[in-house]
Structures are given as structure tokens and as C-alpha cells.
Design a protein around this motif. Sequence first.
Motif, PDB file in Angstrom:
ATOM      1  N   VAL A  28      37.511  50.877  42.379  1.00  0.00           N
ATOM      2  CA  VAL A  28      38.288  50.164  43.321  1.00  0.00           C
ATOM      3  C   VAL A  28      37.863  48.581  43.628  1.00  0.00           C
ATOM      4  CG1 VAL A  28      38.665  49.821  46.011  1.00  0.00           C
ATOM      5  CG2 VAL A  28      39.046  51.958  44.779  1.00  0.00           C
ATOM      6  N   CYS A  29      38.432  47.685  43.499  1.00  0.00           N
ATOM      7  CA  CYS A  29      37.919  46.306  44.144  1.00  0.00           C
ATOM      8  C   CYS A  29      38.923  45.563  44.998  1.00  0.00           C
ATOM      9  CB  CYS A  29      37.760  45.426  42.873  1.00  0.00           C
ATOM     10  SG  CYS A  29      39.160  45.123  41.848  1.00  0.00           S
ATOM     11  N   LEU A  30      38.887  44.609  45.206  1.00  0.00           N
ATOM     12  CA  LEU A  30      39.861  43.767  46.134  1.00  0.00           C
ATOM     13  C   LEU A  30      41.336  43.771  45.712  1.00  0.00           C
ATOM     14  CD1 LEU A  30      40.172  42.524  49.089  1.00  0.00           C
ATOM     15  CD2 LEU A  30      39.491  40.196  47.728  1.00  0.00           C
ATOM     16  N   GLY A  31      41.534  42.931  44.551  1.00  0.00           N
ATOM     17  CA  GLY A  31      42.945  42.876  43.999  1.00  0.00           C
ATOM     18  C   GLY A  31      43.403  43.655  42.758  1.00  0.00           C
ATOM     19  N   ASN A  32      42.527  44.483  42.416  1.00  0.00           N
ATOM     20  CA  ASN A  32      42.883  45.399  41.334  1.00  0.00           C
ATOM     21  C   ASN A  32      43.388  44.569  40.117  1.00  0.00           C
ATOM     22  OD1 ASN A  32      44.976  48.171  40.584  1.00  0.00           O
ATOM     23  ND2 ASN A  32      42.920  47.848  39.979  1.00  0.00           N
ATOM     24  N   ILE A  33      42.943  43.400  39.998  1.00  0.00           N
ATOM     25  CA  ILE A  33      43.525  42.654  38.682  1.00  0.00           C
ATOM     26  C   ILE A  33      41.995  41.999  38.018  1.00  0.00           C
ATOM     27  CG2 ILE A  33      45.719  41.971  39.347  1.00  0.00           C
ATOM     28  CD1 ILE A  33      44.536  39.112  40.069  1.00  0.00           C
ATOM     29  N   CYS A  34      40.919  42.124  38.424  1.00  0.00           N
ATOM     30  CA  CYS A  34      39.671  41.930  37.764  1.00  0.00           C
ATOM     31  C   CYS A  34      38.588  42.716  37.420  1.00  0.00           C
ATOM     32  CB  CYS A  34      38.922  40.546  38.326  1.00  0.00           C
ATOM     33  SG  CYS A  34      40.085  39.006  38.416  1.00  0.00           S
ATOM     34  N   ARG A  35      37.946  43.264  38.518  1.00  0.00           N
ATOM     35  CA  ARG A  35      36.768  43.943  38.466  1.00  0.00           C
ATOM     36  C   ARG A  35      37.065  45.533  38.141  1.00  0.00           C
ATOM     37  NH1 ARG A  35      34.071  42.471  43.603  1.00  0.00           N
ATOM     38  NH2 ARG A  35      36.437  42.288  44.238  1.00  0.00           N
ATOM     39  N   SER A  36      38.107  46.109  39.129  1.00  0.00           N
ATOM     40  CA  SER A  36      38.153  47.638  38.843  1.00  0.00           C
ATOM     41  C   SER A  36      39.114  47.997  37.489  1.00  0.00           C
ATOM     42  CB  SER A  36      38.943  48.114  40.045  1.00  0.00           C
ATOM     43  OG  SER A  36      40.219  47.431  40.566  1.00  0.00           O
ATOM     44  N   SER A  65      47.615  44.794  48.366  1.00  0.00           N
ATOM     45  CA  SER A  65      48.945  45.045  47.493  1.00  0.00           C
ATOM     46  C   SER A  65      49.326  43.962  46.852  1.00  0.00           C
ATOM     47  CB  SER A  65      49.678  45.719  48.451  1.00  0.00           C
ATOM     48  OG  SER A  65      50.159  45.091  49.513  1.00  0.00           O
ATOM     49  N   TYR A  66      48.798  42.860  47.263  1.00  0.00           N
ATOM     50  CA  TYR A  66      49.211  41.246  46.812  1.00  0.00           C
ATOM     51  C   TYR A  66      49.701  41.293  45.434  1.00  0.00           C
ATOM     52  CZ  TYR A  66      49.466  36.235  46.542  1.00  0.00           C
ATOM     53  OH  TYR A  66      49.954  35.133  46.466  1.00  0.00           O
ATOM     54  N   HIS A  67      48.879  41.724  44.261  1.00  0.00           N
ATOM     55  CA  HIS A  67      49.218  41.682  42.961  1.00  0.00           C
ATOM     56  C   HIS A  67      49.781  43.046  42.540  1.00  0.00           C
ATOM     57  CE1 HIS A  67      46.992  38.136  42.870  1.00  0.00           C
ATOM     58  NE2 HIS A  67      45.952  38.480  43.452  1.00  0.00           N
ATOM     59  N   PRO A 146      29.907  40.892  41.339  1.00  0.00           N
ATOM     60  CA  PRO A 146      30.791  39.844  42.060  1.00  0.00           C
ATOM     61  C   PRO A 146      32.067  39.469  41.534  1.00  0.00           C
ATOM     62  CG  PRO A 146      28.507  39.128  40.844  1.00  0.00           C
ATOM     63  CD  PRO A 146      28.962  40.529  40.563  1.00  0.00           C
ATOM     64  N   ASP A 147      32.949  39.138  42.701  1.00  0.00           N
ATOM     65  CA  ASP A 147      34.193  38.769  42.576  1.00  0.00           C
ATOM     66  C   ASP A 147      34.214  37.605  41.329  1.00  0.00           C
ATOM     67  OD1 ASP A 147      36.894  38.058  42.394  1.00  0.00           O
ATOM     68  OD2 ASP A 147      37.304  38.419  44.444  1.00  0.00           O
ATOM     69  N   PRO A 148      34.969  37.828  40.211  1.00  0.00           N
ATOM     70  CA  PRO A 148      35.015  36.576  39.201  1.00  0.00           C
ATOM     71  C   PRO A 148      36.184  35.661  39.440  1.00  0.00           C
ATOM     72  CG  PRO A 148      35.955  38.549  38.205  1.00  0.00           C
ATOM     73  CD  PRO A 148      35.543  38.669  39.574  1.00  0.00           C
ATOM     74  N   TYR A 149      37.030  35.932  40.342  1.00  0.00           N
ATOM     75  CA  TYR A 149      38.467  35.177  40.523  1.00  0.00           C
ATOM     76  C   TYR A 149      38.144  33.792  40.362  1.00  0.00           C
ATOM     77  CZ  TYR A 149      43.404  35.046  41.752  1.00  0.00           C
ATOM     78  OH  TYR A 149      44.743  34.634  41.766  1.00  0.00           O
ATOM     79  N   TYR A 150      37.172  33.293  41.186  1.00  0.00           N
ATOM     80  CA  TYR A 150      36.931  31.769  41.391  1.00  0.00           C
ATOM     81  C   TYR A 150      35.802  31.240  40.683  1.00  0.00           C
ATOM     82  CZ  TYR A 150      40.391  32.535  45.169  1.00  0.00           C
ATOM     83  OH  TYR A 150      41.451  32.874  45.807  1.00  0.00           O
TER      84      TYR A 150
HETATM   85  P1  4NP Z   1      39.163  41.609  41.846  1.00  0.00           P
HETATM   86  O1  4NP Z   1      39.326  40.078  42.109  1.00  0.00           O
HETATM   87  O2  4NP Z   1      39.045  42.116  43.481  1.00  0.00           O
HETATM   88  O3  4NP Z   1      38.288  41.840  41.081  1.00  0.00           O
HETATM   89  O4  4NP Z   1      40.446  41.930  41.220  1.00  0.00           O
HETATM   90  C1  4NP Z   1      40.572  39.433  43.077  1.00  0.00           C
HETATM   91  C2  4NP Z   1      41.650  38.952  42.575  1.00  0.00           C
HETATM   92  C3  4NP Z   1      42.562  38.358  43.224  1.00  0.00           C
HETATM   93  C4  4NP Z   1      42.203  38.168  44.713  1.00  0.00           C
HETATM   94  C5  4NP Z   1      40.808  38.589  45.095  1.00  0.00           C
HETATM   95  C6  4NP Z   1      40.084  39.139  44.224  1.00  0.00           C
HETATM   96  N1  4NP Z   1      43.082  37.510  45.480  1.00  0.00           N
HETATM   97  O5  4NP Z   1      42.741  37.373  46.572  1.00  0.00           O
HETATM   98  O6  4NP Z   1      44.129  37.321  45.112  1.00  0.00           O
END
Ligand code: 4NP
Length: 176
Positions: A28-36, A65-67, A146-150
Motif C-alpha cells: 500500500v502507498c498513497l496513490g497506488n500508481i508509483c510505489r505499491s 481513490s483518485y487514480h 519516499p514518494d517519487p511523484y514530484y
Molecule cells: P504513490 O505516489 O503513492 O507512490 O502512488 C503518488 C501518486 C499520486 C499522488 C500521490 C502519491 N497524488 O496525490 O496524486
Amino acid sequence: MQSKNVNCRTIELINSLRGKEKIKMLFVCLGNICRSPAAEGVMRRYVEEAGLEERIEVDSAGILSYHQGELPDKRMRVHASRRGLSLTHQSRPVKAADFEDFDVIFAMDDQNVSDLREISPTVEGCDKIVRISDFFTLATTLDYIPDPYYTGAEGFELVLDLLENSCYNILDSLRN
Ligand code: 4NP
């Protein structure tokens, strides 16, 4: 496993799973599009290489659930593909039933842990939540993924390095 972050609760949980016929793990991560989804892909490969597909089930989910329904972030797919991983998971949010269905839930960071505790409908569900950093053995001062999103390319490479290290150790701990 020679982890510097050994947590007694984590060891107890892993020990309790070792003899199980079927083990279901959720990343599990925040967006479920990068880390998890990357964690899911890395672990899936290790499970396949070990011939344990019948015994170990792997999935991933997000706090948000945004993504929902989206493939992993393009950048993560590109970096993962360079390591031979094809990430095809479609983003979905964590649901209450996950805390019943899965044996262990790996959180990428402390915020994920506290969000998961909020979502869990039971105390038993909370007991299944583990910090993935408990399984880091490589040289790092980090105690989370770490969240790589940014970030740029280096952020995605770091995530994959940390995931390869921790997923290898998770599987190793379950087998020994
Ligand atoms: P993740 O990265 O938790 O590794 O999937 C993120 C992707 C998108 C967002 C946050 C974290 N977002 O806020 O949209």
C-alpha cells in the motif's frame, strides 16, 4: 535477514505466516500508481523465480481513490521496464475487506501506516500492517520509501532499489 530496523511485531507476524499453505500480501502507498504497484511487480517476479506462485498471492492498493483504474505512472513503468518488470496493475483504493482478506499489509511510509490504521475496521486488521522499511538491509538512512511523484529519474530509481532490497528480504524471511 540482517536488518537494522528489526521490529519485534513484524518478526512475530512473519513467523506466524511461515507455515501457512497460502500467504496473501498487499502493498500500500498513497496513490497506488508509483510505489505499491512497483512493489507488487518486484515481489511478483521474486515469487515467480522461486516457483511460489501457488502459495503466495500479491496485490497492491492506495489510500486515495483518485487514480482508480489507472495504470502505474508512466515514469515508474519506464524505470521498472529497464529492470525487466512489466507493471500492469490498475490502481484501486484500499477497502475494509482487505484487512480480512490479506495476511500482511506492507505500508511504504508512516503516513500510510496511520491512514491504514484509520481504515482498518478491526484491531486484528491493524495487526497486519507492517512498515516495509523493517526489511531494508542496504546502506540507507531512510526508514520509509519516499514518494517519487514530484521527483526526477533518481527518485524512481531509489524506490526500485529500496523495493528490490526489501521484497527480497520479505520473501527470504517467509521461506526461512
Ligand atoms: P504513490 O505516489 O503513492 O507512490 O502512488 C503518488 C501518486 C499520486 C499522488 C500521490 C502519491 N497524488 O496525490 O496524486
